[in-house]
Design a protein around this motif. Structure first.
Motif, PDB file in Angstrom:
ATOM      1  N   ASP A 224      49.646  22.892  45.570  1.00 25.67           N
ATOM      2  CA  ASP A 224      50.831  23.761  44.731  1.00 25.67           C
ATOM      3  C   ASP A 224      51.123  24.576  45.212  1.00 25.67           C
ATOM      4  O   ASP A 224      52.354  25.334  44.868  1.00 25.67           O
ATOM      5  CB  ASP A 224      49.716  23.469  43.102  1.00 25.67           C
ATOM      6  N   PHE A 225      50.886  25.979  45.779  1.00 32.30           N
ATOM      7  CA  PHE A 225      51.464  26.502  45.894  1.00 32.30           C
ATOM      8  C   PHE A 225      50.438  27.459  47.319  1.00 32.30           C
ATOM      9  O   PHE A 225      49.737  26.525  47.999  1.00 32.30           O
ATOM     10  CB  PHE A 225      51.194  28.056  45.173  1.00 32.30           C
ATOM     11  N   ILE A 226      51.085  28.466  48.236  1.00 29.43           N
ATOM     12  CA  ILE A 226      50.611  28.876  48.842  1.00 29.43           C
ATOM     13  C   ILE A 226      49.966  29.677  49.136  1.00 29.43           C
ATOM     14  O   ILE A 226      50.634  30.550  48.632  1.00 29.43           O
ATOM     15  CB  ILE A 226      51.028  28.471  50.420  1.00 29.43           C
ATOM     16  N   GLU A 227      48.374  30.311  49.260  1.00 28.27           N
ATOM     17  CA  GLU A 227      47.195  31.820  48.899  1.00 28.27           C
ATOM     18  C   GLU A 227      47.568  32.621  50.438  1.00 28.27           C
ATOM     19  O   GLU A 227      47.198  31.954  51.335  1.00 28.27           O
ATOM     20  CB  GLU A 227      46.401  31.136  48.619  1.00 28.27           C
ATOM     21  N   VAL A 228      48.445  33.500  50.090  1.00 27.52           N
ATOM     22  CA  VAL A 228      47.764  34.377  51.582  1.00 27.52           C
ATOM     23  C   VAL A 228      47.014  35.379  51.233  1.00 27.52           C
ATOM     24  O   VAL A 228      47.278  36.175  50.251  1.00 27.52           O
ATOM     25  CB  VAL A 228      49.444  35.529  51.645  1.00 27.52           C
ATOM     26  N   VAL A 229      46.269  36.067  52.423  1.00 27.28           N
ATOM     27  CA  VAL A 229      45.550  36.319  51.840  1.00 27.28           C
ATOM     28  C   VAL A 229      44.803  38.133  53.148  1.00 27.28           C
ATOM     29  O   VAL A 229      44.925  37.203  54.044  1.00 27.28           O
ATOM     30  CB  VAL A 229      43.199  36.411  52.075  1.00 27.28           C
ATOM     31  N   TYR A 230      45.196  39.345  52.717  1.00 23.62           N
ATOM     32  CA  TYR A 230      44.978  40.252  53.224  1.00 23.62           C
ATOM     33  C   TYR A 230      44.225  40.411  53.183  1.00 23.62           C
ATOM     34  O   TYR A 230      42.889  41.346  52.568  1.00 23.62           O
ATOM     35  CB  TYR A 230      45.834  41.221  53.119  1.00 23.62           C
TER      36      TYR A 230
ATOM     37  N   SER B 257      39.819  42.025  50.230  1.00 23.25           N
ATOM     38  CA  SER B 257      40.826  41.402  50.139  1.00 23.25           C
ATOM     39  C   SER B 257      41.608  41.399  49.142  1.00 23.25           C
ATOM     40  O   SER B 257      41.587  41.407  47.692  1.00 23.25           O
ATOM     41  CB  SER B 257      40.400  39.666  49.987  1.00 23.25           C
ATOM     42  N   VAL B 258      42.925  41.134  49.484  1.00 22.78           N
ATOM     43  CA  VAL B 258      44.318  41.273  48.418  1.00 22.78           C
ATOM     44  C   VAL B 258      44.567  39.640  48.706  1.00 22.78           C
ATOM     45  O   VAL B 258      44.971  39.554  49.945  1.00 22.78           O
ATOM     46  CB  VAL B 258      45.661  41.998  49.580  1.00 22.78           C
ATOM     47  N   LYS B 259      44.949  38.772  47.564  1.00 21.27           N
ATOM     48  CA  LYS B 259      45.468  37.306  47.584  1.00 21.27           C
ATOM     49  C   LYS B 259      46.408  37.656  46.968  1.00 21.27           C
ATOM     50  O   LYS B 259      46.785  38.347  45.867  1.00 21.27           O
ATOM     51  CB  LYS B 259      44.230  37.128  46.532  1.00 21.27           C
ATOM     52  N   THR B 260      47.595  37.232  47.939  1.00 20.12           N
ATOM     53  CA  THR B 260      48.856  36.749  46.794  1.00 20.12           C
ATOM     54  C   THR B 260      49.034  35.424  46.596  1.00 20.12           C
ATOM     55  O   THR B 260      49.088  34.863  47.489  1.00 20.12           O
ATOM     56  CB  THR B 260      49.972  37.563  47.036  1.00 20.12           C
ATOM     57  N   VAL B 261      49.889  35.027  45.940  1.00 23.17           N
ATOM     58  CA  VAL B 261      50.473  33.225  45.952  1.00 23.17           C
ATOM     59  C   VAL B 261      51.917  33.097  46.483  1.00 23.17           C
ATOM     60  O   VAL B 261      52.577  33.574  46.150  1.00 23.17           O
ATOM     61  CB  VAL B 261      49.760  32.668  44.909  1.00 23.17           C
TER      62      VAL B 261
END
Lengths: 154, 153
Positions: free
Chosen positions: B50-56, B68-72
């Motif tokens: 449904d979405f793409i998650e980007v993890v730093y 970890s910092v997560k955003t979508v």
């Protein structure tokens, strides 16, 4: 069997050439992935392929006549593998080492791996395993020697 | 469908996981960098359909702690963090190459591993593996992708 152009040589001389070629197979220094570690072990003192005439791993394809494709062949590497094979002088032989090289192995459903190096270059002996033991690769080299001498059954 | 809630939680190993909206991403990372999480160790992209998650993944040398910092993102666009960490340059190029995330503000957003004319991004869930692509080398030594298995194969 690739023994070059026999021309008008007699059978006996051809046998002598085959004997000479089979007992001085010089491999190319060519490791692609983890199978290369086992290939190095084949050259080292415990399982020593110098006993079978594969003396040194040559650093140039122009000085070698055996290519041991050891490791996963990616699609990016495949044109380079073909180029290295083309640079080797005749007669030349190829051993496919490990399941990745034979048919893709664990990467068979991936997007980036060639499903068998025989899609790019002709292969003489397949050595299965993940990775094959040094003994298995030594057996593969002995099998190739038998094949060069025309003694291999299949 | 998975819902994304901004907030903070703990991972299985006790690691702090901070979830932010992508509008607040640069602000959060700037604040964390000022707090001592100066090392950007990894950026990963996850296709959740449904979405793409980007993890730093950040690391603090003072506290010896990973967070970890997560955003979508729903339209495959995320602001670039190359202004904060130079090392994010290649990480984001890799994400763009394989997952297809477009990092807005990246200085040189080109493919990292695959040739420029490769069709699709292989780590997407909707990538079609049946359309097999091959790689060849042209006269100048540059790679190019092709659907035609002839010509050297």
């Amino acid at each position: 069997m690739k023994t070059g152009d026999p021309g008008i040589l007699t059978t006996t001389l051809e046998k002598a050439l085959e004997w000479g070629r089979s007992n001085s197979l010089w491999p190319l220094t060519f490791g692609l992935a983890c199978c290369a570690i086992e290939m190095m072990a084949v050259q080292a003192s415990k399982v020593d392929i110098s006993r079978f005439g594969s003396e040194i791993f040559r650093n140039s394809p122009r000085q070698s006549d055996l290519m041991i494709v050891s490791g996963t062949v990616t699609k990016k590497m495949a044109p380079r593998v073909k180029r290295l094979y083309d640079e080797m002088p005749y007669p030349k032989y190829v051993i496919a080492m490990g399941v990745c090289v034979i048919q893709g192995g664990p990467y068979v459903e991936g997007y980036s791996v060639v499903l068998g190096v025989d899609r790019v270059i002709p292969v003489d002996v397949y050595v299965p395993g993940c990775p094959p033991t040094p003994e298995a690769l030594t057996y593969g080299i002995i099998t190739l020697q038998k094949k060069i001498r025309g003694e291999a059954t299949r | 469908m998975m819902e994304f809630q901004p907030g903070e939680e703990r991972g299985k190993d006790g690691r702090r996981i901070i979830k932010v909206r992508k509008e607040d991403l640069i602000g959060t990372l700037t604040k964390l960098k000022a707090e001592g999480y100066i090392h950007l160790s990894l950026i990963t992209g996850v296709d959740r359909k449904d979405f793409i998650e980007v993890v730093y993944h950040l690391h603090s040398f003072e506290r010896n702690e990973y967070i970890s910092v997560k955003t979508v993102t729903y339209n495959s666009e995320v602001p670039s963090v190359t202004s904060l960490w130079k090392s994010a340059d290649w990480e984001e190029r890799e994400e763009y190459d394989l997952v297809g995330i477009r990092f807005i503000g990246h200085p040189n957003l080109k493919r990292m591993f695959l040739p420029e004319n490769w069709v699709g991004h292989p780590l997407r869930k909707d990538y079609d593996l049946k359309n097999v692509q091959y790689i060849n080398v042209d006269e100048e030594g540059e790679d190019y992708a092709t659907f035609d298995p002839g010509d050297g194969w």
